[in-house]
Design a protein around this motif. Structure first.
Motif, PDB file in Angstrom:
ATOM      1  N   CYS A 183       0.917  -1.228   0.088  1.00  0.00           N
ATOM      2  CA  CYS A 183      -0.151   0.140  -0.035  1.00  0.00           C
ATOM      3  C   CYS A 183       0.792   1.288   0.041  1.00  0.00           C
ATOM      4  O   CYS A 183       0.320   2.241  -0.847  1.00  0.00           O
ATOM      5  N   THR A 196      -5.587   2.490  -5.295  1.00  0.00           N
ATOM      6  CA  THR A 196      -4.673   1.500  -4.561  1.00  0.00           C
ATOM      7  C   THR A 196      -5.615   0.183  -4.468  1.00  0.00           C
ATOM      8  O   THR A 196      -5.240  -0.981  -4.697  1.00  0.00           O
ATOM      9  N   VAL A 207      -7.064  -1.004   2.602  1.00  0.00           N
ATOM     10  CA  VAL A 207      -6.182  -0.300   2.271  1.00  0.00           C
ATOM     11  C   VAL A 207      -5.819   0.864   3.191  1.00  0.00           C
ATOM     12  O   VAL A 207      -4.686   0.931   3.638  1.00  0.00           O
TER      13      VAL A 207
END
Length: 236
Positions: A183, A196, A207
């Motif tokens: 991440c 992401t 995330v």
């Protein structure tokens, strides 16, 4: 400014240094102001040798790879005395094929012909020394250096490098997990949490959870600060 005035300025610059490049810049400036081209800090603790220097990269590799610290005349002299001293490679053996002759020729070949060294005795039998070196035959400021200030400089370098090492050290408990690192990697590429999530196939909430954990481990208050710290420590 006099040599000792420059020495006082160097102590102040080292005190204000925040990272390795700033420490190197301060030492390099002092070296140049005194007619030297390079500097080398060396700490020897038993068989372990640590260096911080502006010597040519190939010379440092040769020096450590050939265990030259076992025959280095400068180190040998530093063991015998605890005051500032001048040395010159021209005084070392110039004939034959001994390791010391090879050391001499390689040192001169890399621009290290003479210098001034400040030795300091460390704790638990360790030794520290700071050398300023020149490719010239005779650049001697040893008689101009205030001994106490010279020792202060060596100790300032020693403690600043310890602080730097502590900043860079990360304990196993504070290492990022693979998911956290993934991440952070996407964050360094400018991706926000939804981006992401799409790229990794995990939920935005997960995330954010990984980024929050990474921020906590690296003492970062924001994601941009997290990215900066991760880059600074070579994690990404």
């Amino acid at each position: 400014m006099s040599v000792n005035g420059n020495l006082r300025s160097l102590i102040d610059m080292l005190e204000a240094a925040q990272d390795g490049p700033m420490i190197k810049s301060a030492l390099r400036s002092f070296a140049h102001s005194c007619g030297y081209e390079r500097f080398a800090y060396l700490q020897k603790d038993g068989t372990q040798v640590r260096t911080f220097n502006s010597y040519p990269g190939p010379w440092e590799s040769i020096y450590l790879g050939s265990d030259y610290f076992n025959i280095d005349p400068v180190l040998a002299e530093a063991k015998r005395r605890r005051d500032v001293f001048f040395w010159t490679a021209d005084a070392w053996p110039a004939r034959g094929s001994s390791p010391l002759r090879r050391f001499r020729d390689e040192a001169i070949g890399h621009g290290i012909r003479c210098g001034v060294t400040i030795p300091v005795e460390g704790s638990y039998g360790s030794a520290m020394m700071l050398t300023f070196a020149s490719p010239e035959r005779n650049v001697d400021i040893s008689g101009l250096l205030d001994a106490k200030k010279a020792v202060q400089v060596v100790m300032a370098v020693h403690y600043q490098l310890k602080i730097l090492a502590a900043k860079m050290a990360i304990s196993p408990k504070r290492m990022l997990s693979p998911r956290e690192l993934m991440c952070v990697m996407w964050a360094t590429r400018g991706k926000n949490t939804p981006d992401t999530a799409k790229l990794t196939g995990i939920t935005p909430r997960t995330v954010q959870h990984h980024l929050d954990n990474a921020r906590e481990k690296l003492d970062a208050k924001t994601v941009p600060q997290l990215v900066a710290i991760a880059k600074d420590r070579g994690l990404v």
